[in-house]
Design a protein around this motif. Structure first.
Motif, PDB file in Angstrom:
ATOM      1  N   ARG A 175       0.828  -1.197   0.073  1.00  0.00           N
ATOM      2  CA  ARG A 175      -0.064   0.062   0.156  1.00  0.00           C
ATOM      3  C   ARG A 175       0.866   1.343   0.047  1.00  0.00           C
ATOM      4  NH1 ARG A 175      -3.288  -1.934   5.414  1.00  0.00           N
ATOM      5  NH2 ARG A 175      -4.476  -3.899   4.496  1.00  0.00           N
ATOM      6  N   GLN A 186      -0.817   4.538   0.543  1.00  0.00           N
ATOM      7  CA  GLN A 186      -1.415   5.543   1.378  1.00  0.00           C
ATOM      8  C   GLN A 186      -1.937   4.968   2.470  1.00  0.00           C
ATOM      9  OE1 GLN A 186      -4.070   7.577  -1.739  1.00  0.00           O
ATOM     10  NE2 GLN A 186      -2.529   8.751  -2.582  1.00  0.00           N
ATOM     11  N   GLN A 187      -1.492   4.146   2.926  1.00  0.00           N
ATOM     12  CA  GLN A 187      -2.054   3.649   4.469  1.00  0.00           C
ATOM     13  C   GLN A 187      -1.052   2.591   4.931  1.00  0.00           C
ATOM     14  OE1 GLN A 187      -5.484   1.118   2.223  1.00  0.00           O
ATOM     15  NE2 GLN A 187      -5.447   0.713   4.214  1.00  0.00           N
TER      16      GLN A 187
END
Length: 223
Positions: A21, A23-24
Motif C-alpha cells: 500500500r 497511502q495507508q
C-alpha cells in the motif's frame, strides 16, 4: 488468525505475497490481520532455508513486497520480537547456522538488488531494498538473552557475520555491516575496532563517504 502450521511455501506467500500500500499502513498493522506464530525450531528452520538460498524462494515477488515482508518478519518495530532467534529450545548449532546464513542472504539478495547509494546520507536514488539492508542489524530481533550459556558464542557469530558482510563488494552491504558494528560497539569495543581497522587499511580502496561512516561506527556514533 494465529498461523502455526504453514508449509515453507505457504509461509513465503503469507509474508511476501501481500499488496504494498502507498497511502495507508502496511497490512501487518491491520487490527485483524493473520500472524505467523510457529514453534521457535520451525521459525529458525524456515529463516535458515530462506537466508541460505533466497533467489528461488523469493522469485516472483517484487522488491517492494520483499522489503515489506522482511520488515514484517524481522523488524522489531513491525511485528515485535517473537524470541525465535534467542530461544534456548532450539539447539545452538541451528541458531548459529541461521545467523551465519545471513551472509549468503546479503550476497544473493541485497548485493544484486540494492543500488550503490548510502542510506545514512538519505540519498534519494537509493533502491527499494536499500533501507531494509541498512537497518538489518538495528531492527533485527535479539539473538540471545542474559543467562543463555551460549550468548558469547552467538554474539561472536553475529560479529563474524557482520565482518564477512563488510567485505562483500557492495556499498549497501558494507554500510549495513558498519551500521550493525556501530550499534554493537558499546559491548564489543575491541572486536569492533579490529574489524573496522582491518577494513579501513591504508591500501584499501573505500568510497570516501563510507570511510567517514566507518570512523563513526568505530566509536559507536551511528543512529
Amino acid at each position: 488468525m494465529r498461523l502455526q502450521e504453514l508449509t515453507f511455501e505457504e509461509w513465503l506467500e503469507h509474508a511476501f505475497g501481500h499488496e504494498v500500500r502507498f497511502q495507508q499502513a502496511p497490512w501487518y498493522f491491520d487490527p485483524d490481520h493473520d500472524w505467523w506464530d510457529p514453534r521457535p525450531a520451525q521459525a529458525i528452520a524456515y529463516f535458515t532455508r530462506l537466508f541460505e538460498d533466497p533467489a528461488p524462494a523469493l522469485k516472483g515477488f517484487a522488491d517492494r513486497q520483499i522489503a515489506q515482508g522482511l520488515t514484517y518478519l524481522v523488524n522489531t518495530m513491525a511485528s515485535g520480537d517473537s524470541r525465535w532467534f534467542c530461544s534456548t529450545e532450539v539447539p545452538v548449532r541451528e541458531r548459529l547456522r541461521s545467523v551465519e546464513a545471513i551472509v549468503p542472504f546479503f550476497e544473493r539478495l541485497f548485493k544484486p538488488r540494492c543500488t550503490p547509494h548510502l542510506s545514512h546520507l538519505s540519498e534519494v536514488d537509493a533502491g527499494t531494498l536499500n533501507g531494509v539492508c541498512y537497518m538489518w542489524w538495528d531492527a533485527f530481533p535479539s539473538l540471545a538473552f542474559a543467562g543463555d550459556p551460549n550468548l558469547p558464542t552467538i554474539h561472536d557469530c553475529a560479529l563474524s557475520t557482520m565482518e564477512r558482510t563488510l567485505h562483500l563488494d557492495s556499498l549497501a552491504c558494507q554500510e549495513s555491516a558498519l551500521h550493525g558494528l556501530g550499534h554493537w560497539q558499546s559491548g564489543h569495543q575491541e572486536r569492533v575496532a579490529k574489524i573496522i581497522d582491518e577494513f579501513c587499511a591504508p591500501d584499501a580502496k573505500i568510497d570516501a563517504r563510507l570511510l567517514a561512516y566507518a570512523k563513526s561506527a568505530r566509536c559507536g556514533c551511528v543512529l
